[in-house]
Design an enzyme around this catalytic site. Structure first.
Site, mmCIF file in Angstrom:
data_model
loop_
_atom_site.group_PDB
_atom_site.id
_atom_site.type_symbol
_atom_site.label_atom_id
_atom_site.label_comp_id
_atom_site.label_asym_id
_atom_site.label_seq_id
_atom_site.Cartn_x
_atom_site.Cartn_y
_atom_site.Cartn_z
ATOM 1 C CG ASP A 1 3.331 1.025 1.010
ATOM 2 O OD1 ASP A 1 3.681 2.171 0.638
ATOM 3 O OD2 ASP A 1 2.463 0.364 0.416
ATOM 4 C CD GLU B 1 0.834 0.442 -2.799
ATOM 5 O OE1 GLU B 1 1.790 0.779 -2.072
ATOM 6 O OE2 GLU B 1 -0.353 0.561 -2.453
ATOM 7 C CG HIS C 1 3.033 4.244 -1.927
ATOM 8 N ND1 HIS C 1 2.021 3.671 -1.187
ATOM 9 C CD2 HIS C 1 2.674 5.551 -2.065
ATOM 10 C CE1 HIS C 1 1.126 4.580 -0.891
ATOM 11 N NE2 HIS C 1 1.487 5.733 -1.407
ATOM 12 C CG ASP D 1 -0.484 9.194 -7.918
ATOM 13 O OD1 ASP D 1 -0.918 10.358 -7.845
ATOM 14 O OD2 ASP D 1 0.038 8.615 -6.952
#
Ligand code: GLP
Length: 260
Positions: A136, A143, A138, A67
């Site tokens: 979270d 996300e 990810h 990413d």
């Protein structure tokens, strides 16, 4: 999905480096999927050490970053391209032009995302993908709510992720809102996935993606569908797992021929 519980980061770095070394021996031009964040750092440290001390050769290896932030500009010290160069590729003998990352400065972002997918495909796909996991759930920057069938695309960061990553920028105000990330289906195409999670702050995410339902609300849970996923966790990150004793027993009694 195999869960391996180890005492700490050093052992995790060493075991993941074993898998990469074994892959490079079998396939010297292997394609490595490179993650940022603090979780994979012990792996990069160990690979750098083996390169320096034992002559581990990465001259024919290729790498693709997971990413990238959008809009940081080339050379920004927190761009993932720079982080991967600093933390890993400059410390081994991988050729700089063999290392790719999504173009977060592109004028045409969708075209840059498609070009990235095409480049991974042209390289023959990722052989071994390193991953961390966000608090979270990810992976990459997928996300909660990311399509399980997603490919490389632009995403907006959740506030919690910007807060988590503010430590690298000094202030949350400097953390970009947008990123380009390999999609969950892109990650699922990798032949072997090694996810690393350490520390108590990851315990809930680890339990959710390893033992919870496969659901977009916890992106990493898609790895339950992967044919060859290895999850390496320390005791703290494993502390909420219901089946921790079973995972320990299974790993301790694994037939040696099985490898990772
Ligand atoms: C970022 C990265 C992820 C990484 C996550 C966890 O959001 N995009 O690839 O897994 O941070 O980072 P850390 O390993 O520092 O906890």
């Amino acid at each position: 999905m195999e869960v391996v519980i180890l005492p700490g980061s050093k052992q995790i770095g060493s075991l993941a480096a074993d898998a990469i070394e074994e892959l490079l021996r079998r396939k010297p031009d292997a394609v490595l999927g490179l993650a940022t964040g603090s979780s994979p750092l012990p792996v990069y440290d160990e690979l750098a050490r083996r390169h320096e001390q034992d002559g581990l050769d990465l001259s024919r290896a290729r790498g693709f970053a997971l990413d990238e932030y959008v809009g940081l500009g080339p050379g920004h010290p927190q761009s993932y391209r720079e982080v991967i160069r600093r933390e890993f590729t400059d410390r081994v003998n991988i050729a700089p032009d063999h290392v790719h990352s999504p173009d977060g400065s592109a004028a045409d972002i969708p075209a840059a995302c498609q070009a990235y997918e095409d480049a991974i495909k042209a390289a023959g796909g990722v052989d071994l993908q390193l991953l961390g996991v966000g608090t979270d759930g990810h992976i990459g920057f997928n996300e909660p709510g990311s399509s399980l069938a997603s490919r490389t695309r632009i995403k907006s960061l959740i506030e919690q992720t910007r807060r988590d990553n503010a430590r690298f920028f000094g202030s949350i105000h400097d953390v970009p809102h947008h990123v380009i990330t390999q999609g969950l289906a892109t990650i699922m195409d990798a032949r072997h996935v090694i996810l690393i999670a350490t520390g108590a702050q990851k315990a809930q995410a680890v339990r959710d993606f390893v033992e919870g339902p496969v659901a977009a609300i916890c992106a990493a849970s898609v790895l339950q569908m992967h044919p060859h996923a290895t999850v390496m966790v320390d005791e703290a990150a494993a502390s909420s797992l219901r089946l921790a004793d079973y995972y320990r027993h299974t790993y301790d009694n694994k037939p040696p021929w099985q490898g990772l």
